[in-house]
Design an enzyme around this catalytic site. Structure first.
Site, short mmCIF file in Angstrom:
data_model
loop_
_atom_site.label_atom_id
_atom_site.label_comp_id
_atom_site.label_asym_id
_atom_site.label_seq_id
_atom_site.Cartn_x
_atom_site.Cartn_y
_atom_site.Cartn_z
N HIS A 126 0.84 -1.20 0.00
CA HIS A 126 0.00 0.00 0.00
C HIS A 126 0.87 1.24 0.00
CE1 HIS A 126 -3.72 -2.12 1.10
NE2 HIS A 126 -2.89 -2.95 1.71
N TYR A 175 -2.29 -1.30 8.85
CA TYR A 175 -1.12 -1.97 8.25
C TYR A 175 -0.25 -2.65 9.31
CZ TYR A 175 -2.27 1.77 4.88
OH TYR A 175 -2.91 2.64 4.04
N HIS A 198 -2.54 -3.41 -3.47
CA HIS A 198 -3.94 -3.07 -3.27
C HIS A 198 -4.67 -2.99 -4.62
CE1 HIS A 198 -6.80 -0.32 -0.70
NE2 HIS A 198 -7.42 -1.34 -1.22
N CYS A 221 -3.35 2.78 -5.49
CA CYS A 221 -2.53 2.25 -4.39
C CYS A 221 -1.99 0.85 -4.73
CB CYS A 221 -3.39 2.17 -3.12
SG CYS A 221 -2.54 1.47 -1.70
#
Ligand SMILES: [Zn+2]
Length: 151
Positions: free
Chosen positions: A17, A53, A131, A139
């Protein structure tokens, strides 16, 4: 192996990401403060229980933990179980198919490779993705499969 959550989902995938931040975002702050700011976005603004994350990689290649690897993350709808989410600082204004170097530093490339190797040392990774492999989003601002082939 790394297992996540009560149901002990085995971790088999790493998903990249971006923070969608400008290159100089919080540049004079410590990485721990940057992680705290992202955690604040996720906890206060989105109502999650922690940063989404598992790892955050700074512009200078330093990395810091977010959510514990043994906790299910919150980074890709439908793909949070059994995956580790790595967030690269930067990526503001990126397109899905930009070259890695357009939005990130060489130090981040090195750090990301090292992080992948470290995680592979702890669990069996079958796929490293982004992503944008799962959602119509830019992303992380590069095509992970292409970057993996050429890194
Ligand atoms: Zn993302």
């Amino acid at each position: 192996m790394i297992f996540q959550g009560k149901a002990r989902h085995p971790v088999t995938e790493i998903i990249f990401h971006c923070a969608d931040t400008r290159p100089d975002w919080m540049a004079r702050h410590l990485l721990t403060e940057k992680v705290a700011e992202i955690r604040r976005w996720h906890v206060q603004e989105r109502g999650w229980r922690d940063i989404g994350y598992h790892w955050v990689v700074d512009r200078d290649g330093a990395n810091a933990p977010g959510r514990r690897e043994t906790d299910i993350g919150a980074h890709v709808e439908g793909h949070n179980r059994g995956t580790i989410g790595i967030c690269l600082l930067g990526g503001y204004g990126a397109s899905a198919d930009d070259p890695f170097a357009k939005n990130y530093t060489a130090a981040q490339a090195e750090a990301a490779k090292q992080l992948i190797a470290d995680i592979k040392g702890r669990t069996t990774i079958r796929l490293v993705s982004g992503h944008n492999d799962y959602a119509a989003k830019a992303c992380p601002g590069f095509l992970v499969a292409r970057w993996i082939r050429h890194k």
